[in-house]
Write a protein that holds these residues in place. Structure first.
Motif, short mmCIF file in Angstrom:
data_model
loop_
_atom_site.label_atom_id
_atom_site.label_comp_id
_atom_site.label_asym_id
_atom_site.label_seq_id
_atom_site.Cartn_x
_atom_site.Cartn_y
_atom_site.Cartn_z
N HIS A 222 -13.85 1.21 6.80
CA HIS A 222 -14.33 0.43 5.75
C HIS A 222 -13.05 0.39 4.84
O HIS A 222 -12.24 1.68 4.70
CB HIS A 222 -15.37 0.82 5.08
CG HIS A 222 -16.01 0.05 3.97
ND1 HIS A 222 -15.44 -0.37 2.81
CD2 HIS A 222 -16.95 -0.90 4.09
CE1 HIS A 222 -16.16 -0.99 2.13
NE2 HIS A 222 -17.22 -1.68 2.71
N PRO A 223 -12.61 -0.49 4.04
CA PRO A 223 -11.44 -0.49 3.08
C PRO A 223 -11.45 0.37 1.99
O PRO A 223 -10.85 0.93 1.40
CB PRO A 223 -11.04 -1.85 2.68
CG PRO A 223 -12.54 -2.55 2.81
CD PRO A 223 -13.30 -1.86 4.03
N VAL A 224 -13.02 0.78 1.54
CA VAL A 224 -13.34 1.40 0.26
C VAL A 224 -14.18 2.66 0.51
O VAL A 224 -14.15 3.65 -0.12
CB VAL A 224 -13.76 0.32 -0.82
CG1 VAL A 224 -14.21 1.42 -1.96
CG2 VAL A 224 -12.68 -0.41 -1.22
N GLU A 239 -6.05 6.57 1.41
CA GLU A 239 -4.90 7.08 2.21
C GLU A 239 -3.90 6.76 1.70
O GLU A 239 -2.61 7.21 2.01
CB GLU A 239 -5.36 6.50 3.65
CG GLU A 239 -6.41 7.20 4.44
CD GLU A 239 -6.61 6.77 5.64
OE1 GLU A 239 -5.81 5.67 6.19
OE2 GLU A 239 -7.41 7.37 6.40
N VAL A 240 -3.81 5.56 0.88
CA VAL A 240 -2.42 5.20 0.27
C VAL A 240 -2.16 5.51 -1.03
O VAL A 240 -0.96 5.88 -1.53
CB VAL A 240 -2.39 3.55 0.32
CG1 VAL A 240 -0.95 3.10 -0.24
CG2 VAL A 240 -2.62 3.00 1.55
N THR A 246 2.33 6.11 -7.02
CA THR A 246 2.71 4.73 -7.39
C THR A 246 1.39 3.76 -7.13
O THR A 246 1.21 2.71 -8.05
CB THR A 246 4.01 4.13 -6.64
OG1 THR A 246 3.92 4.41 -5.09
CG2 THR A 246 5.31 4.88 -6.95
N SER A 247 0.73 3.87 -6.12
CA SER A 247 -0.30 2.98 -6.05
C SER A 247 -1.33 3.36 -6.75
O SER A 247 -2.01 2.19 -7.24
CB SER A 247 -0.86 3.20 -4.23
OG SER A 247 0.16 3.00 -3.47
N ILE A 248 -1.68 4.76 -7.18
CA ILE A 248 -2.92 4.58 -7.99
C ILE A 248 -2.57 4.15 -9.51
O ILE A 248 -3.39 3.76 -10.22
CB ILE A 248 -3.16 6.05 -8.07
CG1 ILE A 248 -4.66 6.21 -8.75
CG2 ILE A 248 -2.12 6.98 -9.06
CD1 ILE A 248 -5.71 5.46 -7.92
#
Length: 294
Positions: A222-224, A239-240, A246-248
């Motif tokens: 699931h994506p989330v 996971e990213v 940077t992503s957060i």
């Protein structure tokens, strides 16, 4: 519905074009076995470039084809069905891609016991990557369903659902490519703003979308969501997103701007509009058009 020998389209707009392109690419039928009708010369000229038979006469399509797609605008469906009804036989199958038009509405405008399907394809069927949901009418047999499913599966994925979901499906997968294109373009513009050429940014983000989708589809993740009866599973998003990374930072900005809420509202309002189109097919005035007219 036996093996399809000929295929007709009442209406030659965008979804008809997309389906014809997909069916030809998938070798479902040769060009000479596909017919399309429309009032507009421009629409016929455009779809005629695909090498299929074109005509202004809806009745000609029904006379030549046993499987007939209804791809006119929703408000025109009932009048077109009444026009061709005298030429319909027990061997015909009608497949509607018109938003908001119910199975009952189609059945009452065609001869008794005519087989009908309500579907909602999306435009990626043109490159055999579409999503099409279908609901069968009261006279449809299991063999009819199998034949339609095989046809639709040749241009993407196909799934049977109960008809009461179809308005929602229209707002979700039917309109879904629009949401994806806008998202892709916005992200690509972000790349341009940061200094990457647009054509490269678009290509990179398109592949990023494909890759992210495959992570969901092929890995079954699931994506989330993080909870599971079998234990803890890391979110694909998480996971990213590394701590203080940077992503957060980007996620925080998107959440503050209401990114997910906007997408949820888009699906809701498109689904609501689909239900409104059903009323228009019964002759009611279009409040949306009235508002713009004033």
């Amino acid at each position: 519905m036996a093996a399809v020998q000929s295929l007709g389209f009442l209406g030659a707009g965008r979804i008809a074009n997309a389906l014809v392109r997909g069916f030809l690419s998938a070798n479902v039928l040769p060009q000479k076995s596909i017919y399309a009708s429309a009032r507009s010369k421009g629409s016929l000229d455009e779809i005629g470039k695909l090498g299929i038979n074109v005509t202004h006469d809806n009745r000609e399509v029904v006379r030549n084809c046993k499987v007939v797609w209804i791809t006119v605008k929703p408000h025109g469906v009932c009048s077109v069905l009444r026009e061709v009804a005298p030429f319909v036989t027990k061997d015909h199958v009608f497949v509607s891609a018109a938003a908001g038009i119910s199975l009952t509405n189609m059945e009452k405008n065609l001869p008794h016991e005519t087989k009908v399907f309500r579907t909602m394809p999306n435009t990626p069927v043109s490159v055999c990557s579409g999503v099409t949901i279908y609901a069968p009418g009261t006279m449809v047999t299991e063999k009819d369903e199998e034949a339609l499913d095989a046809m639709l599966s040749s241009v993407g994925i196909s799934m049977k659902m109960e008809e009461h979901y179809m308005d929602i499906i229209t707002g979700l997968t039917g309109c879904g490519p629009t949401y994806m294109y806008m998202t892709l373009d916005a992200l690509a513009d972000g790349g341009v703003y940061a200094g990457i050429p647009k054509h490269l940014a678009v290509k990179l983000m398109a592949h990023t979308m494909i890759g992210a989708a495959n992570m969901v589809l092929k890995n079954g993740q699931h994506p989330v969501e993080v909870s599971s009866l079998r234990g803890y599973h890391t979110q694909l998003k998480d996971e990213v997103c590394s701590p203080a990374g940077t992503s957060i930072q980007a996620v925080r900005l998107m959440e503050k701007a209401g990114y997910r809420g906007i997408l949820m509202d888009a699906v809701h309002i498109a689904s609501k509009r689909t239900a409104e189109l059903a009323r228009l097919s019964n002759g009611e005035e279009d409040d949306v058009v009235k508002k713009w007219d004033h």
